[in-house]
Design a protein around this motif. Structure first.
Motif, PDB file in Angstrom:
ATOM      1  N   LYS A   1      -5.579 122.802 -52.332  1.00 48.31           N
ATOM      2  CA  LYS A   1      -6.490 122.646 -53.470  1.00 48.31           C
ATOM      3  C   LYS A   1      -7.647 121.692 -53.138  1.00 48.31           C
ATOM      4  O   LYS A   1      -8.802 121.972 -53.464  1.00 48.31           O
TER       5      LYS A   1
ATOM      6  N   ASN B   1      -8.949 121.029 -50.300  1.00 49.06           N
ATOM      7  CA  ASN B   1      -9.819 121.498 -49.223  1.00 49.06           C
ATOM      8  C   ASN B   1     -10.432 122.875 -49.443  1.00 49.06           C
ATOM      9  O   ASN B   1     -11.362 123.240 -48.744  1.00 49.06           O
ATOM     10  N   CYS B   2      -9.929 123.647 -50.401  1.00 45.51           N
ATOM     11  CA  CYS B   2     -10.381 125.039 -50.514  1.00 45.51           C
ATOM     12  C   CYS B   2     -11.801 125.183 -51.072  1.00 45.51           C
ATOM     13  O   CYS B   2     -12.434 126.202 -50.840  1.00 45.51           O
ATOM     14  N   SER B   3     -12.316 124.173 -51.771  1.00 49.93           N
ATOM     15  CA  SER B   3     -13.694 124.310 -52.240  1.00 49.93           C
ATOM     16  C   SER B   3     -14.681 124.242 -51.072  1.00 49.93           C
ATOM     17  O   SER B   3     -15.780 124.784 -51.151  1.00 49.93           O
ATOM     18  N   TYR B   4     -14.283 123.590 -49.984  1.00 46.40           N
ATOM     19  CA  TYR B   4     -15.124 123.523 -48.791  1.00 46.40           C
ATOM     20  C   TYR B   4     -14.761 124.591 -47.777  1.00 46.40           C
ATOM     21  O   TYR B   4     -15.583 125.000 -46.971  1.00 46.40           O
ATOM     22  N   TYR B   5     -13.527 125.012 -47.797  1.00 45.93           N
ATOM     23  CA  TYR B   5     -13.018 126.006 -46.850  1.00 45.93           C
ATOM     24  C   TYR B   5     -12.357 127.120 -47.664  1.00 45.93           C
ATOM     25  O   TYR B   5     -11.139 127.133 -47.853  1.00 45.93           O
ATOM     26  N   SER B   6     -13.175 128.045 -48.146  1.00 46.56           N
ATOM     27  CA  SER B   6     -12.701 129.061 -49.095  1.00 46.56           C
ATOM     28  C   SER B   6     -11.599 129.951 -48.512  1.00 46.56           C
ATOM     29  O   SER B   6     -10.792 130.496 -49.266  1.00 46.56           O
TER      30      SER B   6
ATOM     31  N   TYR C   1      -8.139 129.159 -49.764  1.00 45.40           N
ATOM     32  CA  TYR C   1      -7.770 129.690 -51.082  1.00 45.40           C
ATOM     33  C   TYR C   1      -7.393 131.167 -50.957  1.00 45.40           C
ATOM     34  O   TYR C   1      -6.407 131.612 -51.537  1.00 45.40           O
TER      35      TYR C   1
ATOM     36  N   LYS D   1      -3.986 131.368 -49.403  1.00 38.79           N
ATOM     37  CA  LYS D   1      -3.065 130.375 -49.946  1.00 38.79           C
ATOM     38  C   LYS D   1      -1.617 130.858 -49.964  1.00 38.79           C
ATOM     39  O   LYS D   1      -0.722 130.150 -49.504  1.00 38.79           O
TER      40      LYS D   1
END
Length: 171
Positions: A137, A139-144, A147, A150
């Motif tokens: 969670k 890190n996924c906004s920077y490394y989609s 997500y 996941k």
């Protein structure tokens, strides 16, 4: 030396190493070897990279699961667990798999070390899964791609963690 902290280093890239030869690069460059975490550590006035705001929620979650509340005594174990789990998450997200050799073997060793530390800290598989979910969670906004993958990452990590906990006799 505790008086100095390396923020980065300058790397002069001039050659490509192939077999026993060093071949000149077509494009020479200078790279500043400073990582995001080291720069954040300096900007935030912290003493190590695990004290920066990027790691704070993860370390706090680990602390909430731990029975022994002497943080100074166990913080090194938290840092190793968090770092090994995040490394594995990124590697699985990039397509690596757990295997008996090569980089897959290195991933197995990272998870084994994290699981062993979790065992000594009285964490269980469920608490490790919550830590993994939080790492994704955060890190996924920077490394989609984290997500997007996941469920695969969590599933593969859960299987490997369960194997390790079964080996050391804890579920």
């Amino acid at each position: 030396n505790k008086r100095f902290i390396e923020i980065g280093n300058i790397v002069f890239s001039e050659f490509y190493h192939k077999d026993k030869d060093y071949l000149p690069l077509d494009q020479k460059c200078v790279d500043f070897g400073g990582g995001l975490e080291r720069i954040a550590m300096c900007l935030q006035g912290k003493k190590n990279t695990f004290e920066i705001d990027l790691w704070e929620p993860v370390i706090e979650l680990m602390y909430s699961y731990h029975k022994d509340k002497d943080f100074e005594k166990v913080k090194g174990s938290y840092y190793v667990m968090a770092d090994h789990l995040r490394t594995t998450i990124f590697a699985l997200g990039d397509g690596a798999v757990f295997e008996p050799k090569g980089r897959g073997y290195i991933l197995k060793k990272l998870v084994k070390k994290a699981t062993l530390l979790a065992h000594f800290l009285n964490f269980n598989g469920e608490s490790l899964q919550k830590i993994i979910e939080l790492l994704i969670k955060l890190n996924c906004s920077y490394y989609s791609h984290l997500y997007e993958k996941k469920e695969l990452i969590i599933g593969e990590l859960k299987k490997e963690i369960d194997k390790n906990f079964n080996f050391i006799g804890k579920s």
